[in-house]
Write an enzyme that holds these catalytic residues in place. Sequence first.
Site, PDB file in Angstrom:
ATOM      1  N   ARG A 232      91.301  70.816  17.990  1.00  0.00           N
ATOM      2  CA  ARG A 232      90.216  70.530  18.943  1.00  0.00           C
ATOM      3  C   ARG A 232      89.512  71.758  19.495  1.00  0.00           C
ATOM      4  NH1 ARG A 232      89.354  65.977  16.617  1.00  0.00           N
ATOM      5  NH2 ARG A 232      90.829  64.329  17.064  1.00  0.00           N
TER       6      ARG A 232
ATOM      7  N   SER B  83      95.121  54.200  13.717  1.00  0.00           N
ATOM      8  CA  SER B  83      94.190  55.276  14.045  1.00  0.00           C
ATOM      9  C   SER B  83      94.826  56.572  13.541  1.00  0.00           C
ATOM     10  CB  SER B  83      93.983  55.335  15.557  1.00  0.00           C
ATOM     11  OG  SER B  83      93.542  56.625  15.916  1.00  0.00           O
TER      12      SER B  83
ATOM     13  N   ASP C  41      92.473  64.059  23.437  1.00  0.00           N
ATOM     14  CA  ASP C  41      91.440  64.820  22.731  1.00  0.00           C
ATOM     15  C   ASP C  41      90.162  65.016  23.543  1.00  0.00           C
ATOM     16  OD1 ASP C  41      92.945  65.439  20.486  1.00  0.00           O
ATOM     17  OD2 ASP C  41      92.571  63.482  19.596  1.00  0.00           O
TER      18      ASP C  41
ATOM     19  N   ASP D 204      83.300  55.079  14.755  1.00  0.00           N
ATOM     20  CA  ASP D 204      82.922  55.456  16.129  1.00  0.00           C
ATOM     21  C   ASP D 204      81.793  56.477  16.162  1.00  0.00           C
ATOM     22  OD1 ASP D 204      84.747  53.789  17.336  1.00  0.00           O
ATOM     23  OD2 ASP D 204      86.288  55.335  17.568  1.00  0.00           O
TER      24      ASP D 204
HETATM   25  N1  ARG Z   1      98.834  62.159  20.177  1.00  0.00           N
HETATM   26  C1  ARG Z   1      98.300  63.278  19.447  1.00  0.00           C
HETATM   27  C2  ARG Z   1      97.715  64.287  20.384  1.00  0.00           C
HETATM   28  O1  ARG Z   1      97.394  63.966  21.491  1.00  0.00           O
HETATM   29  C3  ARG Z   1      97.312  62.886  18.397  1.00  0.00           C
HETATM   30  C4  ARG Z   1      96.033  62.260  18.884  1.00  0.00           C
HETATM   31  C5  ARG Z   1      95.150  61.690  17.820  1.00  0.00           C
HETATM   32  N2  ARG Z   1      95.851  60.706  17.098  1.00  0.00           N
HETATM   33  C6  ARG Z   1      95.338  59.737  16.333  1.00  0.00           C
HETATM   34  N3  ARG Z   1      96.181  58.980  15.720  1.00  0.00           N
HETATM   35  N4  ARG Z   1      94.075  59.537  16.186  1.00  0.00           N
HETATM   36  O2  ARG Z   1      97.561  65.420  20.009  1.00  0.00           O
END
Ligand code: ARG
Length: 394
Positions: free
Chosen positions: A97, A178, A126, A14
Amino acid sequence: MKKKVVLAYSGGLDTSCAVRWLKERNYEVICFVADLGQGLGEGESFAQIEGRALAAGAAKVYIKDLQDEFVEDFVLPALKANAIYEGKYLLATALGRPLIAKYLVQLAHKEKAEAVAHGCTGKGNDQVRFEVSIGILDSKLEVIAPVRSWEFKSREEEIEYCLMHNIPIDVTKKKPYSIDRNIWGVSIEAGILEDLEREPPEDAYLITKSQTQHSGYPKYIDVAFVKGIPKKIDGKAYKLKTLISHLNEVGGTYGVGRSDLIENRLVGIKSREIYEAPAATILFTAHKELEALTLDRELSHFKEMIALKYSELVYYGLWYSPLKEALDAFVEKTQKHVTGKVRLKLYKGNCTAVARSSPHSLYKKELSTYGKEDKFNQSLAEGFIKIWGMPYQK
Ligand code: ARG
């Protein structure tokens, strides 16, 4: 003159497409790679990630090891607060983040860029965490989210785009999940995990061993804290980052720290995600145990409510909000006496506290004992109960 944008770059498909995509829209793209302990893929290096960014069209690449800052300034406050989202998620991704956002803003200032960009989709948390954090740190910066708006409809289309532009992406790798990973834990979603009626397959897990691989014997470890900060394992002092890496290894071997969560995302979607957080689980268990010993009842119960709120604030992208800051001050104050040692038993995926001690222990054996050393004046109980229950008597 070209406009400048600082992009949070991971080296994945990405964000590699995003570099080229932004360039085609007349941006000079500066890539920022944050090292939060994501554990690069086999044979992958930061030099390779840098090369890929440049091949995709980046003008410049910054790579920064943020692991110490991450554990000291983001993970540690969350640990002191006992922050856990919906009872199962120790917030690894969510905590990373705001730190990445901080550096995006800093770099944008340094490079005199008018925009920053990230590779998040429009369906997750995110994007919210990045954009809310960036907005708090500098509301004048434009934020671009290419993945949210671009024309590619599938992974295949993105791969085609990369091939067309000679962006060196490993297309042979099938990507069944992912994954987001840092030193505090791994978040895994998508693919077969979207079938809620199925147990996650073993190959979905990255850092924890499966039940069948576990040793038949339990492992005991002692974790020592000073004012809520983990300092030693089995009597040996470690720097926080090393301590966490070490516990990830030990915990992972015993299958500790897996969770499977149907989670409420901020954007209103329910999703299924699985997590691995061996060190986080061990430290969370030990820290709570020590608080049970050293905090009085009222403080302890009140702090549980704070933990719930704190986890929401982290999850919702409100790390830099005034409430989160105020809660940090409260939590810090509560840690004054959270010093001592906890013994944990790791066994077949479980982590339980089995022994604890503290110089500030509030446990008084002469009061709780049923033995002959009992010093509790039982005759006082009668009057206490009468007055306590008085308001409710008919
Ligand atoms: N659900 C988690 C959050 O919102 C992780 C998000 C990213 N997860 C991922 N498998 N890329 O903090």
